[in-house]
Motif scaffolding. Structure first.
Motif, PDB file in Angstrom:
ATOM      1  N   ASP A   1       0.782  -3.797  -1.649  1.00  0.00           N
ATOM      2  CA  ASP A   1       2.122  -3.461  -2.798  1.00  0.00           C
ATOM      3  C   ASP A   1       2.399  -4.286  -4.004  1.00  0.00           C
ATOM      4  OD1 ASP A   1       5.036  -4.957  -2.919  1.00  0.00           O
ATOM      5  OD2 ASP A   1       5.401  -4.000  -0.736  1.00  0.00           O
ATOM      6  N   ASP A   2       3.289  -5.173  -4.745  1.00  0.00           N
ATOM      7  CA  ASP A   2       3.121  -5.049  -5.698  1.00  0.00           C
ATOM      8  C   ASP A   2       1.688  -5.942  -6.362  1.00  0.00           C
ATOM      9  OD1 ASP A   2       4.347  -4.709  -8.564  1.00  0.00           O
ATOM     10  OD2 ASP A   2       6.362  -5.499  -8.252  1.00  0.00           O
TER      11      ASP A   2
ATOM     12  N   LYS B   1       4.539   4.096  -1.666  1.00  0.00           N
ATOM     13  CA  LYS B   1       6.138   3.114  -1.264  1.00  0.00           C
ATOM     14  C   LYS B   1       6.439   3.011  -2.949  1.00  0.00           C
ATOM     15  CE  LYS B   1       7.559  -1.783  -0.701  1.00  0.00           C
ATOM     16  NZ  LYS B   1       7.353  -3.198   0.079  1.00  0.00           N
TER      17      LYS B   1
ATOM     18  N   ASP C   1       9.696   1.875  -5.097  1.00  0.00           N
ATOM     19  CA  ASP C   1      11.006   0.576  -5.593  1.00  0.00           C
ATOM     20  C   ASP C   1      11.435   0.982  -6.661  1.00  0.00           C
ATOM     21  OD1 ASP C   1      11.404  -1.715  -4.546  1.00  0.00           O
ATOM     22  OD2 ASP C   1      10.210  -3.108  -4.575  1.00  0.00           O
TER      23      ASP C   1
ATOM     24  N   ARG D   1      13.698   2.218   3.026  1.00  0.00           N
ATOM     25  CA  ARG D   1      14.514   1.114   3.480  1.00  0.00           C
ATOM     26  C   ARG D   1      16.006   1.110   4.276  1.00  0.00           C
ATOM     27  NH1 ARG D   1      11.419  -3.236   1.898  1.00  0.00           N
ATOM     28  NH2 ARG D   1      12.957  -4.479   0.968  1.00  0.00           N
TER      29      ARG D   1
ATOM     30  N   ASP E   1      15.188  -7.005   2.006  1.00  0.00           N
ATOM     31  CA  ASP E   1      13.772  -8.264   2.059  1.00  0.00           C
ATOM     32  C   ASP E   1      13.947  -8.370   3.623  1.00  0.00           C
ATOM     33  OD1 ASP E   1      13.381  -6.369  -0.145  1.00  0.00           O
ATOM     34  OD2 ASP E   1      11.814  -8.472  -0.685  1.00  0.00           O
TER      35      ASP E   1
HETATM   36  C1  GAL Z   1      10.901  -5.499  -3.434  1.00  0.00           C
HETATM   37  C2  GAL Z   1      10.530  -5.332  -1.795  1.00  0.00           C
HETATM   38  C3  GAL Z   1       9.319  -5.800  -1.214  1.00  0.00           C
HETATM   39  C4  GAL Z   1       8.653  -5.821  -2.125  1.00  0.00           C
HETATM   40  C5  GAL Z   1       9.111  -6.231  -3.643  1.00  0.00           C
HETATM   41  C6  GAL Z   1       7.279  -6.438  -4.193  1.00  0.00           C
HETATM   42  O1  GAL Z   1      12.005  -5.298  -4.141  1.00  0.00           O
HETATM   43  O2  GAL Z   1      11.593  -4.789  -1.526  1.00  0.00           O
HETATM   44  O3  GAL Z   1       9.277  -5.494   0.080  1.00  0.00           O
HETATM   45  O4  GAL Z   1       7.930  -4.582  -2.126  1.00  0.00           O
HETATM   46  O5  GAL Z   1       9.644  -5.793  -4.179  1.00  0.00           O
HETATM   47  O6  GAL Z   1       7.789  -7.170  -6.087  1.00  0.00           O
END
Ligand code: GAL
Length: 426
Positions: free
Chosen positions: A103-104, A176, A178, A244, A248
């Motif tokens: 992820d990020d 993913k 975002d 999604r 979250d």
């Molecule tokens: C949110 C996302 C999370 C995660 C996060 C990372 O916007 O909904 O699942 O990816 O960013 O910064």
């Protein structure tokens, strides 16, 4: 409990009620995205429930693991390698969890040609992809249509094709994407004009879809924009394999169950190649109890939701492992018919959900029925469905692993606080 289902002809189910509160399609309990949208979808023209052409990816809801829910901004190359090793050694890969998604916070700066670099936590993304692939797993990555990701790292704005190409060269199998700071771009470009902002958003998702297609590498495309603009209505048209539907998740029962219950009514938008995503699993995280983890896993399986685990596999307890790897529950989620389940009704905190299963061969299960207890004390319930003219059906209790034989309207079960009884029936 007084709803019954009868199989009339092959796979054709009719249900009717007698004084039972039928809520399928009603507004969920989440104040945000999915709940509000569930009321909106009444009367919306629906797609066929099964796709006409076989999807190249995500024919069933994607399964894997993602770094965010446990590691968040601390994730490193070593965490990903450890996770890959453990997905194999614990049996999770063989149970279906094949995507390992970063992820990020992996992103570094761009080089002189604008090519994205991974940061010091990920010294060599190509080598990492090779390692993950050598384990029979696939690698996922994360970016944003904005200039910055939600954690403030480098996004893809203005570099979409270049980034997709870089991902393909590294060997990435899943993206993913975002929304994050792109929300600011939308507002700046179309101030006070929400429809125009949403159009920009859809175009941004379409742009990255085209960039992925151009690479020629199959990648699962995961939209993350929290369910805005009823994404389930247009997600497939911009190439989304999952989207999604909510904000979250977090590792507590209220948030998890609010999100899960809020999916009621979205079933008609899911199917092979394109799935509603109520966010990644928190099973094994936070202080979720055994029954709460079981409820979480069951609800996601009933929803045909992507099963993306989010726990720390280096500390996984046998209990959590057995919940995440329950073969029969996974089979409900991954059922080839690809139908998302829906809520049939509720009596106080007890909710009955059902999900049709392919079950087209003799002896196969035709539906899954989950009776949830979202309340704070144990509850007693019967099963509201009679599949046969004589009001009986053959059932199996999935979590206890017990065949129940023929059950009828006299059958009763006790459901613990925050727990569930999950049946498969024919
Ligand atoms: C949110 C996302 C999370 C995660 C996060 C990372 O916007 O909904 O699942 O990816 O960013 O910064």
């Amino acid at each position: 409990m007084r709803v019954r289902v009868r199989i009339l002809t092959a796979g054709c189910l009719v249900l009717w009620t007698m004084g039972y509160v039928v809520m399928a399609g009603a507004q969920g309990t989440e104040t945000g995205k999915a709940g509000a949208a569930a009321t909106k979808i009444h009367g919306v023209a629906t797609r066929p429930l099964t796709a006409t052409s076989a999807p190249t990816v995500a024919a069933t809801p994607p399964m894997g693991w993602n770094s965010w829910n446990f590691f968040a901004g601390k994730v490193t190359d070593k965490d990903i390698r450890d996770t890959a090793d453990l997905l194999v050694s614990t049996g999770m890969r063989d149970a279906g969890y094949v995507y390992v998604n970063i992820d990020d916070t992996w992103e570094g700066k761009r080089d002189a040609e604008g090519r994205i670099q991974s940061n010091e936590k990920f010294p060599d993304m190509k080598a990492l992809a090779d390692y993950v692939h050598s384990k029979g797993l696939k690698l996922g990555i994360y970016s944003s249509p904005g200039a910055k990701t939600c954690a403030g790292y480098e996004g893809s704005l203005g570099h979409e094709e270049q980034d997709a190409q870089t991902y393909a060269e590294w060997g990435i199998d899943y993206l993913k994407y975002d929304l994050c700071s792109y929300g600011g771009v939308m507002k700046a470009q179309a101030p006070d004009d929400l429809p125009a902002q949403y159009k920009l958003m859809r175009e941004a998702y379409e742009k990255m879809h085209q960039a992925i297609v151009k690479t020629g590498r199959p990648m699962v495309y995961s939209l993350c924009q929290y369910g805005w603009d009823s994404v389930w209505e247009w997600g497939p048209s911009v190439g989304g394999n999952l989207w999604r539907t909510t904000g979250d998740i977090s590792a507590n029962f209220d948030r998890m169950s609010t999100i899960g219950r809020g999916q009621a009514g979205l079933d008609r938008f899911a199917g092979p190649g394109h799935w509603n995503d109520p966010d990644m699993l928190e099973v094994g995280n936070g202080r979720l109890t055994h029954d709460e983890n079981v409820t979480h896993m069951t609800l996601w399986a009933m929803l045909a939701a992507p099963l993306i685990a989010g726990n720390n596999l280096t500390q996984m307890t046998p209990d959590v492992a057995s919940i995440l790897m329950n073969k029969e529950v996974i089979a409900i989620d991954q059922d080839a018919l690809g139908r998302q389940g829906d809520r049939l009704g509720a009596e106080g905190p007890l909710e009955t959900w059902w999900k049709p299963l392919k079950g087209d061969r003799k002896g196969e299960w035709k539906a899954a029925i989950a009776i949830f207890n979202f309340g704070d004390t144990a509850g007693v319930s019967g099963v509201p469905l009679g599949l046969d003219r004589d009001g009986t059906m053959i059932a199996r209790d999935v979590w206890s692993g017990k065949d129940l034989g023929k059950i009828d309207s006299n059958w009763r079960t006790t459901i613990p606080r925050h727990g569930v009884v999950l049946l498969v029936v024919r």
